[in-house]
Motif scaffolding. Sequence first.
Motif, PDB file in Angstrom:
ATOM      1  N   GLY A   1       0.872  -1.165   0.044  1.00 49.19           N
ATOM      2  CA  GLY A   1       0.192   0.048   0.193  1.00 49.19           C
ATOM      3  C   GLY A   1       0.609   0.971  -0.257  1.00 49.19           C
ATOM      4  O   GLY A   1       1.967   1.451  -0.339  1.00 49.19           O
ATOM      5  N   THR A   2       0.091   1.987   0.845  1.00 50.08           N
ATOM      6  CA  THR A   2       0.769   3.724   0.575  1.00 50.08           C
ATOM      7  C   THR A   2       1.319   4.692   1.162  1.00 50.08           C
ATOM      8  O   THR A   2       2.271   5.203   1.245  1.00 50.08           O
ATOM      9  N   ILE A   3       1.948   3.901   2.960  1.00 49.77           N
ATOM     10  CA  ILE A   3       2.181   4.330   4.012  1.00 49.77           C
ATOM     11  C   ILE A   3       4.236   2.824   3.568  1.00 49.77           C
ATOM     12  O   ILE A   3       5.078   4.452   3.348  1.00 49.77           O
ATOM     13  N   PRO A   4       3.776   2.090   2.834  1.00 49.36           N
ATOM     14  CA  PRO A   4       5.460   1.593   2.484  1.00 49.36           C
ATOM     15  C   PRO A   4       6.371   2.537   1.477  1.00 49.36           C
ATOM     16  O   PRO A   4       7.556   2.681   1.661  1.00 49.36           O
ATOM     17  N   ILE A   5       5.458   3.151   0.849  1.00 46.37           N
ATOM     18  CA  ILE A   5       6.328   4.423  -0.413  1.00 46.37           C
ATOM     19  C   ILE A   5       6.039   5.262  -0.463  1.00 46.37           C
ATOM     20  O   ILE A   5       6.273   6.280  -0.904  1.00 46.37           O
ATOM     21  N   GLY A   6       5.278   5.843   1.439  1.00 45.26           N
ATOM     22  CA  GLY A   6       5.262   6.794   1.330  1.00 45.26           C
ATOM     23  C   GLY A   6       4.389   8.323   0.586  1.00 45.26           C
ATOM     24  O   GLY A   6       4.765   9.294   0.562  1.00 45.26           O
ATOM     25  N   ILE A   7       3.340   7.470   0.577  1.00 42.08           N
ATOM     26  CA  ILE A   7       2.022   8.598  -0.407  1.00 42.08           C
ATOM     27  C   ILE A   7       0.824   8.293   0.118  1.00 42.08           C
ATOM     28  O   ILE A   7      -0.179   8.359  -0.214  1.00 42.08           O
ATOM     29  N   ASP A   8       0.961   8.216   1.826  1.00 44.22           N
ATOM     30  CA  ASP A   8      -0.220   8.005   2.444  1.00 44.22           C
ATOM     31  C   ASP A   8      -1.022   9.293   2.674  1.00 44.22           C
ATOM     32  O   ASP A   8       0.773  10.364   3.380  1.00 44.22           O
ATOM     33  N   ILE A   9      -2.078   9.587   3.480  1.00 44.37           N
ATOM     34  CA  ILE A   9      -2.467   9.851   3.505  1.00 44.37           C
ATOM     35  C   ILE A   9      -2.948   9.909   5.298  1.00 44.37           C
ATOM     36  O   ILE A   9      -2.557   9.054   5.277  1.00 44.37           O
ATOM     37  N   SER A  10      -3.672  11.329   5.870  1.00 42.76           N
ATOM     38  CA  SER A  10      -4.021  10.630   7.322  1.00 42.76           C
ATOM     39  C   SER A  10      -5.255   9.081   7.431  1.00 42.76           C
ATOM     40  O   SER A  10      -5.055   9.162   8.763  1.00 42.76           O
ATOM     41  N   THR A  11      -6.206   9.168   6.331  1.00 41.79           N
ATOM     42  CA  THR A  11      -6.763   7.989   6.331  1.00 41.79           C
ATOM     43  C   THR A  11      -6.351   6.836   5.736  1.00 41.79           C
ATOM     44  O   THR A  11      -6.930   5.606   5.488  1.00 41.79           O
ATOM     45  N   SER A  12      -4.607   7.011   5.345  1.00 44.29           N
ATOM     46  CA  SER A  12      -4.089   5.492   4.837  1.00 44.29           C
ATOM     47  C   SER A  12      -4.247   4.199   5.876  1.00 44.29           C
ATOM     48  O   SER A  12      -4.056   4.688   7.061  1.00 44.29           O
TER      49      SER A  12
ATOM     50  N   GLU B   1      10.644   7.343  -7.567  1.00 42.85           N
ATOM     51  CA  GLU B   1      12.031   6.481  -8.015  1.00 42.85           C
ATOM     52  C   GLU B   1      12.524   7.411  -8.977  1.00 42.85           C
ATOM     53  O   GLU B   1      13.346   8.128  -9.246  1.00 42.85           O
ATOM     54  N   GLY B   2      11.721   7.219 -10.607  1.00 46.24           N
ATOM     55  CA  GLY B   2      11.930   7.975 -11.391  1.00 46.24           C
ATOM     56  C   GLY B   2      11.577   9.305 -11.701  1.00 46.24           C
ATOM     57  O   GLY B   2      11.949   9.844 -12.715  1.00 46.24           O
ATOM     58  N   ASN B   3      10.605   9.566 -11.233  1.00 45.32           N
ATOM     59  CA  ASN B   3       9.832  10.858 -10.830  1.00 45.32           C
ATOM     60  C   ASN B   3       9.340  11.542  -9.533  1.00 45.32           C
ATOM     61  O   ASN B   3       7.964  11.413  -9.230  1.00 45.32           O
ATOM     62  N   PRO B   4      10.608  11.941  -8.705  1.00 43.63           N
ATOM     63  CA  PRO B   4       9.840  12.433  -7.205  1.00 43.63           C
ATOM     64  C   PRO B   4       8.946  13.343  -7.152  1.00 43.63           C
ATOM     65  O   PRO B   4       8.427  13.494  -6.196  1.00 43.63           O
ATOM     66  N   ALA B   5       9.179  14.263  -8.344  1.00 40.11           N
ATOM     67  CA  ALA B   5       8.123  14.992  -7.796  1.00 40.11           C
ATOM     68  C   ALA B   5       6.276  14.706  -8.313  1.00 40.11           C
ATOM     69  O   ALA B   5       5.172  15.742  -7.687  1.00 40.11           O
ATOM     70  N   MET B   6       6.614  13.859  -9.083  1.00 42.88           N
ATOM     71  CA  MET B   6       4.913  12.274  -8.846  1.00 42.88           C
ATOM     72  C   MET B   6       4.089  12.418  -7.279  1.00 42.88           C
ATOM     73  O   MET B   6       3.096  12.825  -7.049  1.00 42.88           O
ATOM     74  N   ARG B   7       5.326  12.101  -6.104  1.00 43.11           N
ATOM     75  CA  ARG B   7       4.790  12.126  -5.478  1.00 43.11           C
ATOM     76  C   ARG B   7       3.804  12.953  -4.535  1.00 43.11           C
ATOM     77  O   ARG B   7       2.294  12.352  -4.234  1.00 43.11           O
ATOM     78  N   GLU B   8       4.268  14.847  -5.042  1.00 52.70           N
ATOM     79  CA  GLU B   8       2.953  15.164  -4.350  1.00 52.70           C
ATOM     80  C   GLU B   8       1.893  15.767  -5.373  1.00 52.70           C
ATOM     81  O   GLU B   8       0.772  15.804  -4.177  1.00 52.70           O
ATOM     82  N   GLU B   9       1.860  15.075  -6.474  1.00 56.46           N
ATOM     83  CA  GLU B   9       0.827  14.942  -7.019  1.00 56.46           C
ATOM     84  C   GLU B   9       0.226  13.896  -6.749  1.00 56.46           C
ATOM     85  O   GLU B   9      -0.945  14.467  -6.769  1.00 56.46           O
ATOM     86  N   VAL B  10       0.715  12.643  -6.597  1.00 59.40           N
ATOM     87  CA  VAL B  10      -0.857  11.634  -6.352  1.00 59.40           C
ATOM     88  C   VAL B  10      -0.817  12.285  -4.885  1.00 59.40           C
ATOM     89  O   VAL B  10      -2.418  11.283  -4.307  1.00 59.40           O
ATOM     90  N   ILE B  11      -0.182  12.541  -3.439  1.00 63.30           N
ATOM     91  CA  ILE B  11      -1.068  12.625  -2.153  1.00 63.30           C
ATOM     92  C   ILE B  11      -1.897  13.669  -2.906  1.00 63.30           C
ATOM     93  O   ILE B  11      -2.708  13.524  -1.797  1.00 63.30           O
TER      94      ILE B  11
END
Length: 192
Positions: free
Chosen positions: A47-58, A136-146
């Motif tokens: 899921g999202t917590i292992p890869i650092g894209i979680d939100i408060s309800t994850s 990993e290939g596009n770190p900027a995508m992390r914030e967009e996903v979140i």
Amino acid sequence: MVQEDRYKFHSIHYLKSGNKRQQQAYGAITKLGIMADLQMYNPILCGTIPIGIDISTSDLDIVMEVYDFTEYELQVRKLYSEKKGFALQRKEIRGVPVIKANFVFADFEFELFAQPQPVEQQNAYLHMLIEHVLLEGNPAMREEVIKLKQQGIKTEPAFAQLLHLKGDPYEALLSIAKENICYRLFDHERKG
């Protein structure tokens, strides 16, 4: 992503040195003892917590390989039925039988997800690896996903939207992975 990197997800030890939420997850999982209690089912946190894209309800998604649903259900009920919000259900997802249990412990919702196939071949695990490679290939995508997740969009649809993928987002992610070199790192797991 180097081949060894994907194996880090087979243990939760990487969470100890992760972000604050990952460290809290490590504490909750360790205190509950769930990885040891269910080790015979090869549990892997996905899921999202292992890869650092979680939100408060994850939640904490623990995916397992289970063939005897009756024995597994008895064990899960014995271990966790007294936990807050405990619920257990059996159903089919994409033609595969599933047994799912949910409960709350140490301010985390846990979701135990079991199918009769190795975890490394289950979509939750494969999606996590694919998403990890993409981030990993596009770190900027992390914030967009979140940001999309905070708007109520689920993880795979968020990636599909950002990548302009058509059709079922869950299948689309697997399809693009097949076309890219990152998929070769875990292709043998998908084939079984």
